[in-house]
Design an enzyme around this catalytic site. Structure first.
Site, PDB file in Angstrom:
ATOM      1  N   LYS A  73       2.255   9.497   8.530  1.00  0.00           N
ATOM      2  CA  LYS A  73       1.509   9.027   9.717  1.00  0.00           C
ATOM      3  C   LYS A  73       1.965   9.636  11.055  1.00  0.00           C
ATOM      4  CE  LYS A  73      -1.103   5.286   7.897  1.00  0.00           C
ATOM      5  NZ  LYS A  73      -0.768   4.682   6.606  1.00  0.00           N
ATOM      6  N   ASP A  92       9.174   2.624   1.821  1.00  0.00           N
ATOM      7  CA  ASP A  92       7.977   3.323   2.300  1.00  0.00           C
ATOM      8  C   ASP A  92       7.820   2.978   3.786  1.00  0.00           C
ATOM      9  OD1 ASP A  92       5.422   4.057   3.091  1.00  0.00           O
ATOM     10  OD2 ASP A  92       4.456   3.454   1.219  1.00  0.00           O
ATOM     11  N   PHE A 152       0.844  -1.191   0.000  1.00  0.00           N
ATOM     12  CA  PHE A 152       0.000   0.000   0.000  1.00  0.00           C
ATOM     13  C   PHE A 152       0.877   1.237   0.000  1.00  0.00           C
ATOM     14  CE2 PHE A 152      -2.511   3.449   1.771  1.00  0.00           C
ATOM     15  CZ  PHE A 152      -3.597   3.401   0.914  1.00  0.00           C
TER      16      PHE A 152
END
Ligand SMILES: *Cc1c(COP(=O)(O)O)cnc(C)c1O
Length: 395
Positions: A251, A222, A137
């Site tokens: 995040k 990532d 993702f």
């Protein structure tokens, strides 16, 4: 407003892009949140790995207040002190030499993709393709959803940008076999989050590094979900003895404010020049002031040590449940990103835990994911395990 009043407004006015649980959270403290009807929950979702210091941590609140009083926003037409300081802090603590700031994980990956394109044009004879992995993702913009290895994320958005392909995760021969004359970079999560908390074989990331070195490709990690202390080290790659050329963060970086970053080695970062990329809000004084407080607090106060210790406690508790319940297939993860894979869909268990006052979520259909704040205490871990045990026992 009570829960029901808020649901009604959401249903009537908010774009219909989320399947939400019937709870409106209005207050938080540490690992606890409260809904609009006053019910208390233990929060093992933590905004999906955003609230690594827990809700409304004193250092975060203080930093928001102090910076808001001083300067909230100015344009990147000017130098910005907290942005420069946060960039220094991130570079000192990582492999990187330079940082581009943006507002989300998708934008951080978008920046990494754009940097790869420019680097490929300048330094790799026009190569542009990015290889990523199945079940990965990387975000919801057109480019990042094309890099994402999940059909459900892409459905209905054709035509997609060119230059992306996926191969199975944790499969070095597949990656090597997929490289062709157009390949410029490999993009992977050091641990897959949305893909079901998948920890690769110890040699996988090292193998990718060697492959990239041998074939002259960029290696992009990532770390949007697993960075900022989540695995017990500031960055997940530190567990694996390899360094990427480019890394993306978001995040937890802003302590709950929207802050993303793309970090790169100088030799790669050089491919960006003034006006080649930009973001109005990216790296503004408020978010970077808070980002500085977040990283400093993470590295003080024994937060990472607590993450490792509580991670072990939760992991062994989940393993105990695996022994008791035969429909639990696997327990895995690092630090405080842990997954429990079930034989069946996990959404009913998530719903039952919520009713019992424990927030968890389910990813990749069958994997219960546990992402408590890194500051969580022993009592809360034990409480979460006892709620989960009670819920599993009802199956
Ligand atoms: C959440 C996530 C993203 C996307 O971040 P947004 O802030 O939602 O755009 C990208 N990569 C990974 C690994 C993520 O977990």
């Amino acid at each position: 407003m009570k829960n029901r009043d808020i649901f009604k407004l959401t249903d009537k006015y908010v774009a219909n892009t989320y399947a939400r649980y019937p709870v409106a959270l209005v207050r938080g403290k540490g690992a606890r949140v409260w809904d609009a009807d006053g019910k208390e929950y233990l929060d093992f979702v933590a905004g999906i790995a955003v609230n690594n210091l827990g809700h409304c941590h004193a250092a975060v609140v203080r930093a928001i207040q102090a910076q808001a009083r001083k300067l909230i926003h100015v344009s990147n037409l000017y130098h910005i002190a907290p942005q420069a300081e946060l960039a220094r802090e991130l570079c000192r603590r990582s492999f990187a030499d330079r940082v581009f700031f943006c507002n989300s994980g998708a934008e951080a990956n978008e920046a990494a993709i754009k940097l790869t394109r420019r680097y490929g044009a300048e330094r790799l004879g026009g190569k542009y393709e990015i290889l990523s992995t199945r079940n990965s993702f990387h975000g919801r913009t057109l480019a990042t959803l094309t890099a994402t290895g999940q059909e459900k994320v892409r459905a209905g958005y054709d035509p997609l940008p060119a230059g992306f392909r996926q191969v199975p995760y944790d499969d070095l021969p597949a990656m090597e076999g997929a490289i062709d004359g157009k390949t410029a970079a490999i993009l992977v999560e050091p641990i897959q989050g949305e893909g079901g908390v998948v920890v690769p074989d110890p040699g996988y990331l090292q193998g990718l590094r060697e492959l990239c070195d041998r074939r002259g490709l960029l290696l992009i990690f990532d770390e949007v979900q697993v960075g900022m202390g989540r695995t017990g080290k500031l960055f997940a790659y530190e567990h694996f003895g390899v360094e990427p050329d480019v890394m993306t963060l978001a995040k937890a970086l802003g302590g709950g404010l929207p802050l993303g970053a793309m970090l790169a080695k100088e030799a790669v970062a050089r491919s960006f020049s003034p006006s080649s990329h930009a973001s109005t809000f990216g790296g503004n004084p408020l978010v970077c002031g808070v980002g500085l407080a977040v990283i400093r607090t993470l590295l003080q106060d024994g937060v990472l040590k607590n993450c490792v210790k509580m991670g072990k406690l939760l992991f062994s508790g989940l393993q105990r449940l695996k022994k008791r319940f035969p429909f639990v297939r696997d327990v895995r993860g690092r630090g405080l990103i842990l997954g429990m894979e079930l034989e069946h869909d996990g959404s009913e268990i998530v719903q039952d835990c919520l009713t019992e006052g424990l927030l968890i979520n389910c990813t990749a259909q069958k994997v219960l994911r546990f992402l408590p704040p890194l500051t969580v205490g022993k009592k809360d871990i034990e409480r979460a395990l006892s709620i989960l045990e009670r819920v599993l026992a009802r199956r």
